[in-house]
Write a protein that holds these residues in place. Structure first.
Motif, mmCIF file in Angstrom:
data_model
loop_
_atom_site.group_PDB
_atom_site.id
_atom_site.type_symbol
_atom_site.label_atom_id
_atom_site.label_comp_id
_atom_site.label_asym_id
_atom_site.label_seq_id
_atom_site.Cartn_x
_atom_site.Cartn_y
_atom_site.Cartn_z
ATOM 1 N N UNK A 64 -13.814 -2.406 5.389
ATOM 2 C CA UNK A 64 -12.631 -2.505 4.498
ATOM 3 C C UNK A 64 -11.832 -1.207 4.549
ATOM 4 N N UNK A 65 -12.519 -0.081 4.630
ATOM 5 C CA UNK A 65 -11.811 1.202 4.654
ATOM 6 C C UNK A 65 -11.101 1.405 5.994
ATOM 7 N N UNK A 66 -11.711 0.923 7.098
ATOM 8 C CA UNK A 66 -11.011 0.948 8.390
ATOM 9 C C UNK A 66 -9.710 0.159 8.287
ATOM 10 N N UNK A 88 -11.051 -6.484 -3.144
ATOM 11 C CA UNK A 88 -10.674 -5.296 -3.926
ATOM 12 C C UNK A 88 -10.185 -4.175 -2.997
ATOM 13 N N UNK A 89 -10.968 -3.845 -1.982
ATOM 14 C CA UNK A 89 -10.672 -2.650 -1.182
ATOM 15 C C UNK A 89 -9.507 -2.856 -0.218
ATOM 16 N N UNK A 90 -9.400 -4.052 0.355
ATOM 17 C CA UNK A 90 -8.380 -4.268 1.385
ATOM 18 C C UNK A 90 -7.184 -5.049 0.834
ATOM 19 N N UNK A 91 -7.451 -6.206 0.196
ATOM 20 C CA UNK A 91 -6.318 -6.950 -0.390
ATOM 21 C C UNK A 91 -5.647 -6.105 -1.474
ATOM 22 N N UNK A 92 -6.466 -5.359 -2.245
ATOM 23 C CA UNK A 92 -5.902 -4.527 -3.310
ATOM 24 C C UNK A 92 -4.921 -3.503 -2.756
ATOM 25 N N UNK A 93 -5.273 -2.882 -1.639
ATOM 26 C CA UNK A 93 -4.371 -1.892 -1.027
ATOM 27 C C UNK A 93 -3.161 -2.595 -0.410
ATOM 28 N N UNK A 127 -5.533 -8.854 -7.769
ATOM 29 C CA UNK A 127 -4.746 -9.963 -8.313
ATOM 30 C C UNK A 127 -3.248 -9.657 -8.178
ATOM 31 N N UNK A 128 -2.542 -10.471 -7.422
ATOM 32 C CA UNK A 128 -1.130 -10.159 -7.125
ATOM 33 C C UNK A 128 -0.266 -10.110 -8.383
ATOM 34 N N UNK A 129 -0.501 -11.026 -9.316
ATOM 35 C CA UNK A 129 0.316 -11.024 -10.548
ATOM 36 C C UNK A 129 0.133 -9.702 -11.297
ATOM 37 N N UNK A 130 -1.105 -9.216 -11.349
ATOM 38 C CA UNK A 130 -1.373 -7.938 -12.030
ATOM 39 C C UNK A 130 -0.632 -6.788 -11.343
ATOM 40 N N UNK A 165 12.016 3.560 -12.466
ATOM 41 C CA UNK A 165 11.838 3.406 -11.021
ATOM 42 C C UNK A 165 10.453 3.866 -10.609
ATOM 43 N N UNK A 166 10.229 3.842 -9.308
ATOM 44 C CA UNK A 166 8.919 4.229 -8.751
ATOM 45 C C UNK A 166 9.144 5.132 -7.550
ATOM 46 N N UNK A 167 8.450 6.271 -7.524
ATOM 47 C CA UNK A 167 8.549 7.187 -6.381
ATOM 48 C C UNK A 167 7.255 7.262 -5.585
ATOM 49 N N UNK A 168 6.109 7.082 -6.280
ATOM 50 C CA UNK A 168 4.802 7.339 -5.651
ATOM 51 C C UNK A 168 3.818 6.274 -6.100
ATOM 52 N N UNK A 169 3.077 5.700 -5.149
ATOM 53 C CA UNK A 169 1.927 4.878 -5.540
ATOM 54 C C UNK A 169 0.680 5.423 -4.844
ATOM 55 N N UNK A 170 -0.347 5.665 -5.639
ATOM 56 C CA UNK A 170 -1.637 6.097 -5.099
ATOM 57 C C UNK A 170 -2.603 4.925 -5.286
ATOM 58 N N UNK A 171 -2.799 4.171 -4.195
ATOM 59 C CA UNK A 171 -3.721 3.030 -4.208
ATOM 60 C C UNK A 171 -5.135 3.572 -3.996
ATOM 61 N N UNK A 172 -5.774 3.899 -5.079
ATOM 62 C CA UNK A 172 -7.044 4.631 -4.993
ATOM 63 C C UNK A 172 -8.280 3.769 -5.255
ATOM 64 N N UNK A 173 -8.073 2.577 -5.818
ATOM 65 C CA UNK A 173 -9.260 1.764 -6.169
ATOM 66 C C UNK A 173 -10.081 1.434 -4.930
ATOM 67 N N UNK A 174 -11.386 1.545 -5.104
ATOM 68 C CA UNK A 174 -12.321 1.061 -4.091
ATOM 69 C C UNK A 174 -13.656 0.835 -4.756
#
Ligand SMILES: NC(=O)c1ccc[n+]([C@@H]2O[C@H](COP(=O)([O-])OP(=O)(O)OC[C@H]3O[C@@H](n4cnc5c(N)ncnc54)[C@H](O)[C@@H]3O)[C@@H](O)[C@H]2O)c1
Length: 261
Positions: A162-164, A117-122, A67-70, A84-93
């Motif tokens: 999705x992981x590819x 979830x896996x592709x749009x989320x990342x 969800x983009x708003x989230x 601020x932000x230095x690191x994002x770990x997009x780990x959900x799958x």
């Protein structure tokens, strides 16, 4: 020796369980302040409690990464809380909802949910992190969780697709955003029977059966044991740290040698 992530401001998604929880704890142990995001807010709060008990700093955020708003709100909270932000770990799958299902038995709804979830989320996590990094003008680090299922024909075909896609986003950003000092890498785990991933795929097993599955999985890896969330978290700590300052566009298998066979 100094901590790997002293002073860093990080987000870990899927921080309520498995790889996300252990990584969030390890990032905090290495000196980062960590936003722990998960669709299950209570589990993210539990992770924050563990971080605080160990003397670290964490903030729990409820976020559905599809969800983009989230996702926008998650990054805004990080900036508000940590400056601020230095690191994002997009780990959900998420796994296919019926682990082991044949390719042709997947419904359109199941396929669409995996992609959401896996592709749009990342995509969303990377997009809004890059916008924030460019606004700050001081670079930034992206780490995504891919999978060996996106490197070889194993692990479920729609899931692997999705992981590819995650792998390709990772490499594309590495090249496109390098001039802005933004690095982008992925870890690609092999099977991890001890997280909640199998349960999310509808496979509920008792402890004895789980040990049997773990032994079977481990036997398929040249190093002879299954992958753990801790294995992934150690690779993650390195890749998001300044010690990997000249490492970008890498898809790092954390797989006991599985794809090297
Ligand atoms: N476990 C494995 O065998 C395995 C193998 C290769 C890759 N992976 C990948 O590793 C990563 C972590 O998996 P894990 O094994 O720790 O799984 P896990 O199920 O233990 O943890 C996943 C977490 O993500 C959260 N989550 C699910 N959907 C979400 C959403 N839409 N928004 C926000 N949070 C959401 C869950 O609540 C959970 O806390 C995933 O990307 C997975 O695809 C897992």
């Amino acid at each position: 020796m100094s901590a790997f992530l002293e002073g860093k401001r990080a987000i870990v998604t899927g921080a309520g369980s498995g790889v996300g929880r252990v990584s969030a704890r390890r990032f905090a142990e290495e000196g980062a302040r960590v936003v722990c995001a998960d669709i299950q807010a209570d589990t993210a709060k539990d992770t924050v409690r563990e971080i605080e008990e160990a003397g670290g700093t964490g903030v729990a955020v409820a976020c559905d990464v599809s969800n983009e708003d989230d996702v926008v709100a998650m990054i805004a909270t990080t900036v508000e809380q940590f400056g601020g932000l230095d690191i994002i770990f997009n780990n959900v799958g998420i796994p296919t909802p019926r682990l082991g299902a044949l390719f042709e038995d997947h419904t359109v709804e199941e396929f669409d949910r995996l992609v959401a979830v896996n592709l749009r989320g990342v995509f969303l996590g990377c997009k809004h992190a890059v916008l924030q990094f460019k606004k700050q003008g001081t670079g930034g680090v992206i780490l995504n969780t891919g999978s060996v299922a996106g490197l070889v024909g194993w692990g479920g075909t729609p899931y692997g697709a999705t992981k590819g896609g995650v792998h390709q986003i990772t490499r594309g950003i590495a090249v496109e955003c390098a001039p802005f000092g933004i690095r982008s890498n992925a870890i690609c785990p092999a099977a991890m029977p001890f997280t909640n991933f199998m349960a999310a795929g509808g496979l509920e097993v008792d402890e004895a059966a789980l040990e049997g599955i773990a032994e079977h999985v481990g036997a398929g890896h040249p190093l002879g044991r299954p992958i753990t969330a801790e294995d992934c978290a150690e690779a993650a700590v390195y890749l998001v740290s300044d010690r990997a300052a000249n490492v970008t566009g890498v898809l790092l298998p954390v797989d006991g040698g599985y794809v090297a066979r």
